[in-house]
Design an enzyme around this catalytic site. Structure first.
Site, PDB file in Angstrom:
ATOM      1  N   ARG A  20      41.629   1.852 -21.596  1.00  0.00           N
ATOM      2  CA  ARG A  20      40.546   0.396 -20.844  1.00  0.00           C
ATOM      3  C   ARG A  20      42.323   0.489 -19.875  1.00  0.00           C
ATOM      4  NH1 ARG A  20      39.301  -0.801 -27.783  1.00  0.00           N
ATOM      5  NH2 ARG A  20      38.437   0.797 -27.808  1.00  0.00           N
ATOM      6  N   GLU A  40      44.158  -7.885 -35.818  1.00  0.00           N
ATOM      7  CA  GLU A  40      42.954  -6.705 -35.411  1.00  0.00           C
ATOM      8  C   GLU A  40      43.853  -5.690 -35.712  1.00  0.00           C
ATOM      9  OE1 GLU A  40      40.080  -7.099 -32.270  1.00  0.00           O
ATOM     10  OE2 GLU A  40      39.576  -4.594 -32.700  1.00  0.00           O
ATOM     11  N   ARG A  90      48.158   0.781 -33.609  1.00  0.00           N
ATOM     12  CA  ARG A  90      48.211  -0.270 -33.848  1.00  0.00           C
ATOM     13  C   ARG A  90      48.516   0.241 -35.477  1.00  0.00           C
ATOM     14  NH1 ARG A  90      43.428  -4.183 -31.939  1.00  0.00           N
ATOM     15  NH2 ARG A  90      44.285  -4.814 -29.559  1.00  0.00           N
TER      16      ARG A  90
END
Length: 456
Positions: free
Chosen positions: A294, A381, A422
């Site tokens: 990304r 998140e 994450r």
RNA sequence: GGAAGCGUGGCAGAGCGGCCGAAUGCACUCGCCUUGAAAGCGAGAGACCCGCAAGGGUCCGGGGGUUCAAAUCCCUCCGCUUCCGCCA
């Protein structure tokens, strides 16, 4: 060797993509379906209000004009063609006297057809471009708002870890443990990359294996190994293009253009692009572990520290193809599969419903899973589980056919299951001990071969 | 990268420029027959677009061309196969 492991036979694929010139009216092609313009224009859909909730202003007048213009052009071309066909077949049997007049009439009709088709082509392109830029309609049961602050709490699992010492964040932990090297990653590739070392690298591999085994053995997913370079057509199918090209890494060799995938959602979902799936074969549940790329344009200065927001990260993704009427039921299943990853690792988290203005372009409903990070003293998140309804299926041409012959579009859903980086962040921060070591969850030990990380 | 060949319906496989949306076989669906099944017999059945419908149109890898008329002729692109080269 492309023998598919799925139970569905691949449909014949056309070789042209979205990129080419518009096809001849009626020809088999990548469909211009995306949103169904008639549905958008139907007052019962309430499209204007629903799109306003996500800050999108629908230009109904233009849409209506393009649609009716296109349709009447199609009709005129069809009528002229029907006559041309009759005239052409009559030429052979015509007498020598009649013949020239018929041929002349056929010539006239040819011109009529050509001009009607040209008009159709132009309007079709305009309509398509307009439709491709319209996001999915958010579900009415999403809360109002445009940011994560507007999300609605759904449920929590586990207790946010209360540490009786000052918690470190994952960067300090990772560096003290000798498993994370951000400085050298920068040397290699610049900011927003990471190097994992020793047990850190092994932990990444262990997490990927753990997730994949969980989904394939317990949740019924079929594992895939897919390309991480994909075409413009594939990205248009899932909705990243044409609007979000700036979020992607693009590559080119000679004339050939390919993009690095931002998520395995793209290859997994497009596996069935331009195919018709038998409803009795649904749901199809697919998973893959891939790197994701990304550009993170527009996030300057945000999460610049550590593994949270990288240009390249590794993720296990879950995709489901389901009957349209069952999509929301299937979403509950799907989010459960993602939650099972965290539960298995004993990591505290909560599930929230995103606000209507905060969900992704292609989504109509999204749950976020947020994991507890003691280092930041907040939930962050870690996964998004989305119901795309038939939005992606229309763009990608993923159709369904039931036993009784009813045809329609599939619904697609996806969720992370989970991102490795994450998860590692949460693992380090929630597992840290006063002495600087980190406990490894029991479920992971079979894959790591160690149950603790100790400072180097 | 060089050479040759091939691309037709779910699959296999025919197809003289007009009677080809397309033979035939297999697979499929529904009947008949059968205790059930198989076999046999009969019938049916492609996708997409426009249309409330009736109906019309398009699709033989994609695009373009020739012709009153193209699956059929020409050009081009893409893909596949085989041989050679190059590589993991």
């Amino acid at each position: 060797m492309v023998r598919s492991t799925s139970c569905v036979r691949p449909a014949r694929l056309t070789t042209s993509g979205w990129g080419g010139s518009p096809n001849r009216p009626g020809a088999r092609r990548y469909p211009a379906t995306m949103h169904d313009p008639r549905v958008l224009l139907d007052p019962a859909t309430d499209a204007v209000r629903r799109l306003t909730r996500r800050g999108f202003a629908l230009d109904v007048a233009t849409l209506d004009k393009l649609l009716s213009g296109r349709n009447s052009a199609i009709q005129r071309a069809d009528e002229a063609r029907a006559e041309a066909k009759r005239v052409a077949t009559s030429v052979k049997g015509a007498s020598a006297d009649e013949r020239p007049a018929r041929v002349e009439r056929a010539r006239e009709l040819k011109a009529v057809i050509a001009s009607a088709e040209e008009e159709h082509r132009g309007l079709e392109t305009e309509l398509r471009d307009l439709l491709l830029g319209i996001p999915n309609l958010p579900a009415d049961d999403l809360p109002d708002g445009t940011s994560d602050a507007d999300a609605e709490h759904v449920r929590s699992w586990g207790e946010p870890v209360e540490l009786d010492f000052a918690p470190l964040d994952h960067v300090d932990l990772g560096e003290k443990l000798g498993i994370l090297d951000l400085a050298r990653a920068t040397k290699l590739s610049g900011p927003r990359f990471a190097v994992l070392r020793g047990r850190g690298a092994k932990l990444e591999r262990a997490l990927a294996r753990y997730f994949l085994e969980l989904h394939t053995e317990q949740h019924g997913y079929t594992e895939f190994s897919v390309p991480t370079l994909v075409t413009r057509a594939a990205l248009t199918g899932t909705g990243q293009l044409p609007k979000f090209e700036h979020d992607l890494f693009r590559t080119g060799v000679a004339e050939r253009e390919l993009f690095l995938i931002p998520t395995a959602e793209v290859p997994l979902t497009n596996l069935h692009a331009q195919e018709t799936l038998a409803t009795e074969d649904l749901p199809l549940a697919y998973t893959a572990h891939t790197p994701c790329f990304r550009s993170e344009a527009g996030s300057y200065g945000r999460d610049t520290r550590g593994l949270v927001r990288l240009h390249e990260f590794s993720k296990v993704e879950l995709v489901r193809f389901v009957e349209a009427s069952r999509s929301r039921t299937e979403l509950e299943l799907l989010v459960g599969h993602a939650e099972a990853c965290l539960q298995g690792l004993g990591l505290a988290y909560r599930v929230v419903k995103l606000a209507a203005g905060d969900i992704g372009f292609s989504a109509e409903f999204t749950y976020d899973i947020e994991v507890w990070l003691p280092g930041q003293q907040r939930y962050r998140e870690i996964a998004s589980a989305s119901d795309f309804g038939t939005f992606q299926a229309r763009r990608a041409g993923i159709r369904t056919k039931s036993r009784d012959g009813t045809r329609g579009f599939a619904a697609t859903l996806n969720s992370s299951g989970l991102p490795i980086g994450r998860t590692l962040v949460a693992l380090l921060e929630q597992g840290q001990q006063a002495d600087g070591s980190v406990r490894i969850p029991e479920a992971l030990v079979p894959y790591t071969g160690f149950d603790v990380l100790t400072p180097a």
